[in-house]
Design an enzyme around this catalytic site. Structure first.
Site, PDB file in Angstrom:
ATOM      1  N   MET A   1      40.459  28.510  35.836  1.00  0.00           N
ATOM      2  CA  MET A   1      41.476  29.083  34.962  1.00  0.00           C
ATOM      3  C   MET A   1      41.336  30.596  34.942  1.00  0.00           C
ATOM      4  O   MET A   1      40.312  31.147  35.338  1.00  0.00           O
ATOM      5  CB  MET A   1      41.343  28.517  33.541  1.00  0.00           C
ATOM      6  N   CYS A   2      42.337  31.275  34.428  1.00  0.00           N
ATOM      7  CA  CYS A   2      42.389  32.728  34.425  1.00  0.00           C
ATOM      8  C   CYS A   2      42.319  33.241  32.989  1.00  0.00           C
ATOM      9  O   CYS A   2      42.216  32.466  32.049  1.00  0.00           O
ATOM     10  CB  CYS A   2      43.679  33.205  35.084  1.00  0.00           C
ATOM     11  N   GLN A   3      42.354  34.555  32.828  1.00  0.00           N
ATOM     12  CA  GLN A   3      42.433  35.139  31.501  1.00  0.00           C
ATOM     13  C   GLN A   3      43.513  36.206  31.474  1.00  0.00           C
ATOM     14  O   GLN A   3      43.763  36.881  32.479  1.00  0.00           O
ATOM     15  CB  GLN A   3      41.089  35.711  31.055  1.00  0.00           C
TER      16      GLN A   3
END
Length: 253
Positions: free
Chosen positions: A1-3
């Site tokens: 996942m990313c931020q």
């Protein structure tokens, strides 16, 4: 996942403090080392910087931390690749033009088997589910409005469009046209508003404290939107699941 990291401000503001802490999550304090990017609106213009290297080690990110750019709307992203290879064309944020305006989009999450029907004008350059979703949003906005709609009209249209993508998976995103910043929480997103009276803030990911009372004037204000709180000593407000907020002049509307 990313931020994700977004700033929406009442007056042009530099993102050095928030961006410095955020970059550490791109390979130093967290595993999001598969690319990064940041976009600054300046009037009708846009400055976009993207890199497929780790934000924590990127010379370009280091340059931006030492050469702050001021803007009223800023979107940044650090990537953990899940769909699409690690490459420059897959680095967020993505940009498109619509109604003579730049639009910027960044996404955190996975959309499973998401293959929307896209017309000729809006097509992805890379291979991410995120860019496909952005192209579809731009396509549907252009079909829904003949000219530039108001922020309120755009928000109503986005409320109709977002559930059609959200059904395919996790869809946390930031979107801006330089006039406003829209933030949608599928699973996790936080925000705060820094305004008078200003206080000190200490980063979580780096040993740095700033006294905003010494740097800001009473009329200045900034909303900061992020996947995970960036500071230890500020009151971050959690979005509700499936909540869409729009920020204008540093305040949620």
């Amino acid at each position: 996942m990313c931020q994700l990291l977004g700033l929406n401000c009442a007056t042009p503001t530099d993102a050095t403090f928030s961006f410095t802490g955020f970059c550490q999550r791109g390979g130093a304090t967290d595993q999001h080392a598969d690319g990064w990017g940041i976009a600054f609106f300046e009037g009708k213009g846009l400055r976009l910087f993207v890199d497929h290297h780790s934000a924590a080690a990127s010379p370009m990110a280091d340059f931006l931390r030492h050469y702050p750019l001021k803007s009223t709307n800023i979107i940044a992203h650090v990537r953990k690749a899940t769909v699409g290879q690690v490459s420059l064309e897959n680095a967020h944020p993505f940009t498109r033009e619509l109604w003579g305006r730049h639009w910027v989009f960044a996404h955190n999450g996975d959309l499973k088997d998401y293959q929307p029907r896209l017309h000729s004008h809006f097509q992805p350059v890379g291979s991410t589910d995120s860019e496909r979703a952005f192209c579809w949003i731009m396509q549907e906005l252009s079909k829904s409005h003949a000219g530039v709609p108001s922020v309120e009209e755009l928000t109503l249209t986005l409320r109709e469009l977002v559930p059609q993508i959200r059904q395919f998976g996790t869809f946390n995103f930031l979107l801006s046209n330089g006039e406003a910043l829209w933030a949608h929480c599928s699973t996790k997103l936080y925000y705060l508003v820094r305004q008078h009276p200003f206080h000190q803030a200490t980063l979580m990911d780096q040993d740095w404290t700033v006294d905003f009372a010494q740097l800001n004037q009473p009329g200045e204000r900034a909303a900061v939107i992020v996947t995970q709180p960036l500071t230890k000593n500020e009151d971050w407000i959690a979005f509700e699941p499936n909540e869409l907020k729009v920020f204008v002049d540093g305040l949620p509307q």
